[in-house]
Design a protein around this motif. Structure first.
Motif, short mmCIF file in Angstrom:
data_model
loop_
_atom_site.label_atom_id
_atom_site.label_comp_id
_atom_site.label_asym_id
_atom_site.label_seq_id
_atom_site.Cartn_x
_atom_site.Cartn_y
_atom_site.Cartn_z
N VAL A 119 -63.57 -22.89 -111.78
CA VAL A 119 -62.63 -23.92 -111.34
C VAL A 119 -63.27 -25.29 -111.48
O VAL A 119 -62.69 -26.22 -112.06
CB VAL A 119 -62.20 -23.70 -109.87
N THR B 146 -55.74 -13.23 -104.96
CA THR B 146 -56.55 -14.19 -105.70
C THR B 146 -55.72 -15.34 -106.26
O THR B 146 -56.06 -16.51 -106.04
CB THR B 146 -57.35 -13.48 -106.81
N PHE C 206 -61.71 -22.69 -102.42
CA PHE C 206 -61.55 -21.30 -102.84
C PHE C 206 -62.74 -20.46 -102.42
O PHE C 206 -62.59 -19.33 -101.94
CB PHE C 206 -61.35 -21.21 -104.35
N LEU D 261 -55.91 -19.25 -105.10
CA LEU D 261 -56.30 -20.25 -106.09
C LEU D 261 -55.25 -21.36 -106.20
O LEU D 261 -55.59 -22.56 -106.20
CB LEU D 261 -56.51 -19.57 -107.45
N THR E 2 -65.55 -17.43 -109.89
CA THR E 2 -64.27 -18.12 -110.09
C THR E 2 -64.37 -19.56 -109.65
O THR E 2 -63.87 -20.48 -110.32
CB THR E 2 -63.14 -17.39 -109.34
N HIS F 86 -58.07 -14.68 -113.44
CA HIS F 86 -57.42 -15.95 -113.12
C HIS F 86 -58.27 -17.16 -113.46
O HIS F 86 -57.89 -18.30 -113.15
CB HIS F 86 -57.02 -15.97 -111.64
N ARG F 87 -59.41 -16.93 -114.12
CA ARG F 87 -60.23 -18.07 -114.53
C ARG F 87 -59.65 -18.75 -115.77
O ARG F 87 -59.79 -19.96 -115.95
CB ARG F 87 -61.65 -17.62 -114.82
#
Length: 463
Positions: free
Chosen positions: A116, A190, A77, A194, A112, A166-167
């Motif tokens: 992840v 995004t 990513f 991901l 991010t 989106h975390r």
């Protein structure tokens, strides 16, 4: 089929249970100037239903493999080519379509990736100390609690205001849920990147999916999942307030309190950053500053600092302010003027639109002073650096401070801090010189997501 550049237009396919899926008539994705830069395949309700069924049939990820898969996904990513799109091209597309300054997008990419890589450890931060993680714990022989999922499928109806949204859902994947993400049509890059990075790292197609849809199919997704998180405004919060399977994520209304025992001048950088960092678009950006005493000097200083920020296109390396299509910028400016009636404008009183001449406009900062702590304006949250400054006194109590995702308290009053900590509607309390947008893996955003996804159940006699 995977995203490829065709005449400089990127194709973003749905990522379903049998791989990428491209529709016959993908939805155009324009940048802030109105130029088409991508085409997004929207799937119908029947596709969503079948995808959820596939997620439900799949087994959770193996804990033994998960850390390695997350580490590989984080690296891909942050620096790799995912489905044919290099990270630099991805970041520029996010900036062009969302209007988020490029430097903010770059920081979000690094952050991010960090989330992840640490998703499994972060998810387990929320596990009760008295609960075992599974049936193979020796403590279960004499009776114990086990941390267990409340369901199997988790859906995300995402927003596009900031890549960082989106975390959160990564923790659901780490807890064994199979996850379906509906991206925002404003910024689908995004979540597409991901999900693509996770699949590249070995996470199965039947465990994580990207399902772009219209609003009708979005309802199918939310209602078909066991648990769902939905982003939106107050209307979304009201719509799902009584559904225990849905976690609404509405306006943050983050605030800063400055009491009389603290000199705000020593914390001006933190206050300015709380309002304007991240482009002022995140739910953790401060929208109100309450001052014990005269708020005018602080409002004036804020206006001076924010007014000096440059108006630049989002892809300019020096840009710090958000950009939107011109008509949307004018509508936001008109909305601000309406809500600001009766307040004193220190900045933005003549509008917040800086026309860039290409169909887009910079959203300039606004600083308004209200005359009381419970003024209705303090509940107004807009997608650019817009802050309401108001007086606060002990007689006002904590009522004006309620309903805050983050409250940064610049005070040495420990009794007041105890009261603020005990207030249920203040989700996060930052004490001292910490900006409202501070976040870190393992630290809850709006409580631990696992509080919503997991439960403790008694087990005896296992092993």
């Amino acid at each position: 089929m995977t995203p490829q550049k065709t005449d400089r237009v990127v194709h973003l396919d749905a990522l379903g249970p049998r791989g990428p899926y491209r529709t016959l008539a993908p939805e155009p994705v324009p940048d802030v100037c109105g130029t088409e830069v991508a085409r997004l395949s929207l799937v119908p309700p029947v596709y969503v239903t079948r995808a959820i069924a596939a997620l439900r049939r799949a087994q959770p990820l193996s804990a033994a493999d998960l850390d390695a898969q997350l580490a590989a996904a984080a690296e891909a990513f942050a620096s790799g080519s995912v489905d044919g799109l290099e990270v630099e091209a991805y970041e520029r597309l996010v900036s062009r379509t969302s209007g988020t300054p490029l430097r903010v997008v770059r920081t979000a990419t690094r952050d991010t990736a960090r989330f992840v890589a640490s998703a499994r450890a972060s998810a387990h931060q929320g596990r009760p100390r008295g609960a075992a993680s599974g049936l193979r714990d020796d403590a279960l022989r004499s009776g114990h609690a086990v941390w267990a999922r409340r369901g199997e499928v988790f859906a995300v109806n995402a927003s596009g205001n900031h890549p960082g949204v989106h975390r959160l859902w990564l923790e659901a994947l780490a807890l064994g849920y199979r996850v379906a993400v509906r991206p925002s049509r404003r910024e689908p890059f995004t979540p597409h990147r991901l999900v693509g990075a996770l699949r590249r790292a070995g996470v199965g197609e039947d465990r994580v999916m990207l399902l772009p849809t219209d609003h009708r199919a979005a309802d199918t997704l939310v209602h078909g999942a066991d648990r769902a998180v939905v982003y939106g405004g107050d209307d979304v919060v009201a719509r799902y307030a009584h559904d225990p399977r849905v976690l609404p994520q509405g306006p943050g209304r983050s605030k800063i309190l400055v009491t009389a025992d603290t000199d705000w001048r020593a914390h001006l950088d933190t206050i300015v950053g709380s309002v304007a960092d991240e482009g002022g678009t995140a739910c953790v950006n401060a929208t109100a500053v309450l001052v014990e005493g005269d708020p005018a000097p602080l409002a004036e200083a804020l206006a001076q600092r924010l007014g000096a920020l440059p108006s630049l296109p989002p892809q300019d390396e020096r840009a710090v302010l958000p950009v939107s299509p011109l008509e949307r910028a004018r509508a936001l400016s008109a909305h601000l003027t309406q809500w600001a009636a009766g307040s004193r404008a220190w900045l933005g009183g003549n509008g917040i639109v800086h026309d860039l001449g290409d169909g887009s406009a910079v959203l300039r900062p606004a600083v308004h002073q209200a005359d009381r702590a419970d003024a209705v304006q303090l509940r107004t949250e807009l997608p650019f650096p817009c802050v309401w400054v108001a007086p606060w006194s002990r007689a006002d109590g904590i009522g004006p401070l309620r309903d805050s995702l983050v409250l940064s308290a610049l005070t040495r009053d420990e009794v007041l801090l105890d009261t603020l900590l005990a207030e249920p509607t203040i989700a996060n309390l930052y004490v001292g010189d910490h900006p409202t947008h501070w976040m870190a893996p393992g630290v809850p955003h709006d409580s631990y997501l696992s509080d919503f996804l997991m439960r403790s159940k008694a087990v005896v006699g296992a092993r």
